[in-house]
Design an enzyme around this catalytic site. Structure first.
Site, mmCIF file in Angstrom:
data_model
loop_
_atom_site.group_PDB
_atom_site.id
_atom_site.type_symbol
_atom_site.label_atom_id
_atom_site.label_comp_id
_atom_site.label_asym_id
_atom_site.label_seq_id
_atom_site.Cartn_x
_atom_site.Cartn_y
_atom_site.Cartn_z
ATOM 1 N N GLU A 21 0.841 -1.195 0.000
ATOM 2 C CA GLU A 21 0.000 0.000 0.000
ATOM 3 C C GLU A 21 0.875 1.243 0.000
ATOM 4 O O GLU A 21 1.992 1.234 0.532
ATOM 5 C CB GLU A 21 -0.886 0.045 1.253
ATOM 6 C CG GLU A 21 -1.832 -1.111 1.403
ATOM 7 C CD GLU A 21 -2.558 -1.089 2.743
ATOM 8 O OE1 GLU A 21 -3.407 -1.955 2.959
ATOM 9 O OE2 GLU A 21 -2.268 -0.192 3.578
ATOM 10 N N LYS A 23 2.164 4.618 1.404
ATOM 11 C CA LYS A 23 2.246 5.220 2.741
ATOM 12 C C LYS A 23 2.108 6.730 2.580
ATOM 13 O O LYS A 23 2.926 7.365 1.916
ATOM 14 C CB LYS A 23 3.573 4.878 3.414
ATOM 15 C CG LYS A 23 3.661 5.372 4.854
ATOM 16 C CD LYS A 23 4.996 5.017 5.482
ATOM 17 C CE LYS A 23 4.993 5.351 6.976
ATOM 18 N NZ LYS A 23 4.673 6.765 7.247
ATOM 19 N N ASP A 25 1.957 10.578 4.157
ATOM 20 C CA ASP A 25 2.622 11.309 5.229
ATOM 21 C C ASP A 25 1.665 12.336 5.821
ATOM 22 O O ASP A 25 1.551 13.458 5.335
ATOM 23 C CB ASP A 25 3.866 12.001 4.669
ATOM 24 C CG ASP A 25 4.918 12.211 5.732
ATOM 25 O OD1 ASP A 25 4.612 11.940 6.898
ATOM 26 O OD2 ASP A 25 6.032 12.643 5.384
#
Length: 613
Positions: A21, A23, A25
């Site tokens: 998946e 990521k 932030d």
């Protein structure tokens, strides 16, 4: 509740059967929604909805859709998306610090946050933490489908709750993350359970580290930070500091060398001349400093003069690590002053929007080996010296380059390929990928004719329920695009439309527009080139630079920009790069709109003798 956390790994987590998946932030958040309403909590269990009222308003507006499935608990990342693969870290940090309700409301309206959902923990009151990851993921996707939520990330529209889909092949996802400068990915074991507050080896995060060669400028006594610098225009500039990654014995040796070779010292710092070079891993440049810097290795093979800001820029996307940029300071344009490194950096920045138009298309480039200071030449055949990663396509004896990835685009930029011309179809299909109407005024002074023609076309396509896009040609004209569903319409089909549009313009303003091919017979009118839209013909790609003196760019525009005062010379390389960063990509929804473009009824209308007049 405390969220489950992944472990950090510095090597690609390629594990058989695992899923991957993106990521994002932002702020890790748990969404709890029951009869008392939604609650959004941070990883420190602080309420987030007061800071992000747009999320509360969105959830309230979709209560009826979710009512049958309450109570629910969803694991999310609260993020402000820059693109489908990257969240804007700076923007979410700024939002999180706002206190005044008025400013929060203004920020929510101008640049809303989105909830990126990646795990389902409770559905209809049933706790499903202990189910395997893939089953939880399947149920989350089913929930989103039933409630009408976004099934994939998007930065447009008002859908603020979006699914983070999983992919089975790391390399495919990683290529997109690198291209879009995303933070990284999370790998997840198919059987993994969701374990509250645990940092589990069943979830592995792998970050999109960049590399920079720099040198030590100072040591901070109170905390052990080593400050990093590079050269820019002969001056030392600071880019941050490191603490992590050095072994204890390396720290001791380094401190001894700094102490012995200090040039100055005060109560806070020990200063040294540039001498010790090393490589640093980092995520991005944030507030003029490296974010999450880690020491990687000493570079005893480098001199401080090799550690430059230009090299820093070139390695902003780590895919370029095995491409050598030759003669980065080579002038390409005189006014504006643009060097080769500036051109390559531009291509790297706009690549997420430019590459989709180049992929799987036979490419013709115009190269300027000496910049605008020398002769240019067309290049269709891939040269013999091209590296092995360059993909090609053989057609009628010509071995075309196919620019499918960032690495190829950077290589072409290093070859001073300035113009990128593409056909209207891919190498996999002989059918039209789009319709393009080329509006070519007789001179730059007559650019207003192109603006007027584009406005008339916009009226027509709006009336037909079609979606069009517009860009400058990079020279003196405009080009209107209509994306089409893939591999559906022939060039005979699209010719019916382009010819009708051209005839419509001529009938509307015969004194302004013409379909006359011979320039001498146009009489100062704008030429509507509908014949050019055909197999074997090419057009300048969106975001391609042009080989003219003002460093023009074939720049995508927003439709509300197409009006009086529009000047194509304003869209040169430096200005387009600034607007791309600040305004985004006007062609962002191009391919999504193409998938659902309702061209079929329009074509049937034309085939039965319909007239657009």
């Amino acid at each position: 509740m405390k969220p489950m956390l992944p472990v950090l790994q510095f090597e690609p987590p390629e594990f058989p059967g695992w899923s991957y998946e993106v990521k994002y932030d932002g702020f890790r958040a748990i969404l709890d929604w029951d009869a008392d309403g939604p609650r959004l909590s941070s990883r420190n269990e602080k309420p987030l909805l007061p800071l992000f009222p747009e999320i509360r308003a969105f959830l309230d507006a979709h209560l009826n859709a979710f009512q049958p499935f309450l109570p629910i608990r969803i694991d999310c990342e609260l993020a402000i998306l820059e693109n489908e693969y990257k969240a804007n870290f700076s923007a979410i940090q700024t939002r999180g610090r706002l206190k005044a309700e008025k400013r929060i409301a203004e920020a929510a309206k101008k640049n809303p946050a989105r909830l990126m959902a990646f795990d389902l923990l409770i559905e209809s009151g049933e706790k499903i933490h202990s189910l395997p990851y893939l089953e939880r993921k399947r149920r989350l996707a089913s929930l989103f489908l039933k409630t009408g939520m976004a099934m994939e990330p998007t930065t447009t529209g008002d859908m603020l709750l979006q699914l983070v889909p999983q992919q089975a092949i790391l390399s495919t996802l990683w290529e997109e993350v690198v291209l879009h400068d995303g933070e990284g990915i999370v790998a997840k074991a198919p059987e993994s359970q969701w374990e509250e507050g645990k940092r589990s080896t069943k979830w592995v995060k792998y970050k999109n580290w960049k590399l920079v060669d720099c040198f030590i400028t100072a040591y901070e006594k109170s905390n052990g930070y080593y400050y990093c610098g590079v050269y820019k225009d002969g001056e030392v500039i600071q880019i941050g500091h490191i603490l992590f990654g050095l072994k204890p014995e390396e720290k001791q040796a380094l401190f001894a060398v700094i102490k012995q070779n200090s040039k100055a010292e005060d109560s806070r710092f020990i200063y040294v001349e540039p001498a010790i070079c090393f490589e640093v891993k980092y995520l991005e440049l944030y507030d003029s400093e490296l974010r999450e810097p880690h020491f990687s290795r000493f570079r005893l093979d480098l001199r401080p003069e090799d550690c430059t800001f230009d090299n820093f820029l070139f390695n902003q996307k780590n895919v370029t690590g095995d491409i050598e940029l030759t003669h980065p300071d080579k002038p390409v344009w005189e006014n504006p002053s643009i060097r080769k490194i500036d051109l390559v950096h531009y291509l790297m920045e706009v690549a997420p929007s430019m590459l989709p138009f180049l992929k799987k298309r036979a490419l013709t480039v115009i190269r300027y080996p000496h910049g605008m200071f020398g002769e240019a030449f067309y290049q269709k055949n891939c040269p013999d010296y091209a590296p092995d990663f360059i993909e090609t396509y053989l057609d009628e004896g010509i071995n075309y380059i196919v620019c499918n990835d960032l690495k190829t685009l950077v290589w072409l930029g290093n070859q001073l390929a300035i113009e990128y011309h593409i056909p209207f179809h891919t190498i996999e299909s002989g059918k039209a990928s789009e319709i393009v109407l080329d509006l070519d005024p007789p001179s730059a002074a007559d650019f207003g004719l192109a603006v007027q023609a584009a406005a008339y076309i916009k009226e027509v396509i709006d009336g037909l329920g079609l979606t069009g896009f517009v860009k400058t040609s990079g020279n003196k004209g405009l080009q209107v695009y209509l994306p089409l569903p893939y591999d559906r319409y022939s060039f005979d089909d699209t010719r019916l439309f382009t010819e009708f549009i051209a005839n419509y313009l001529v009938s509307k303003e015969p004194g302004l527009f013409t379909i006359e091919r011979l320039k001498k017979n146009r009489g100062g009118r704008l030429y509507v080139d509908y014949v050019q839209h055909a197999p074997g013909k090419t057009i300048i790609a969106p975001y391609s630079t042009r080989g003219n003196k003002h460093a023009g760019v074939a720049a995508p525009l927003f439709w509300d920009e197409v009006g009086e005062g529009l000047d194509p010379k304003d869209f040169n390389l430096p200005n387009v790069l600034k607007r791309y960063r600040n305004l985004g990509d006007p062609f962002q929804d191009y391919f999504r709109e193409g998938e659902t473009q309702p061209f079929g009824p329009v074509l049937e209308f034309l085939k039965t003798g319909g007239n657009l007049k």
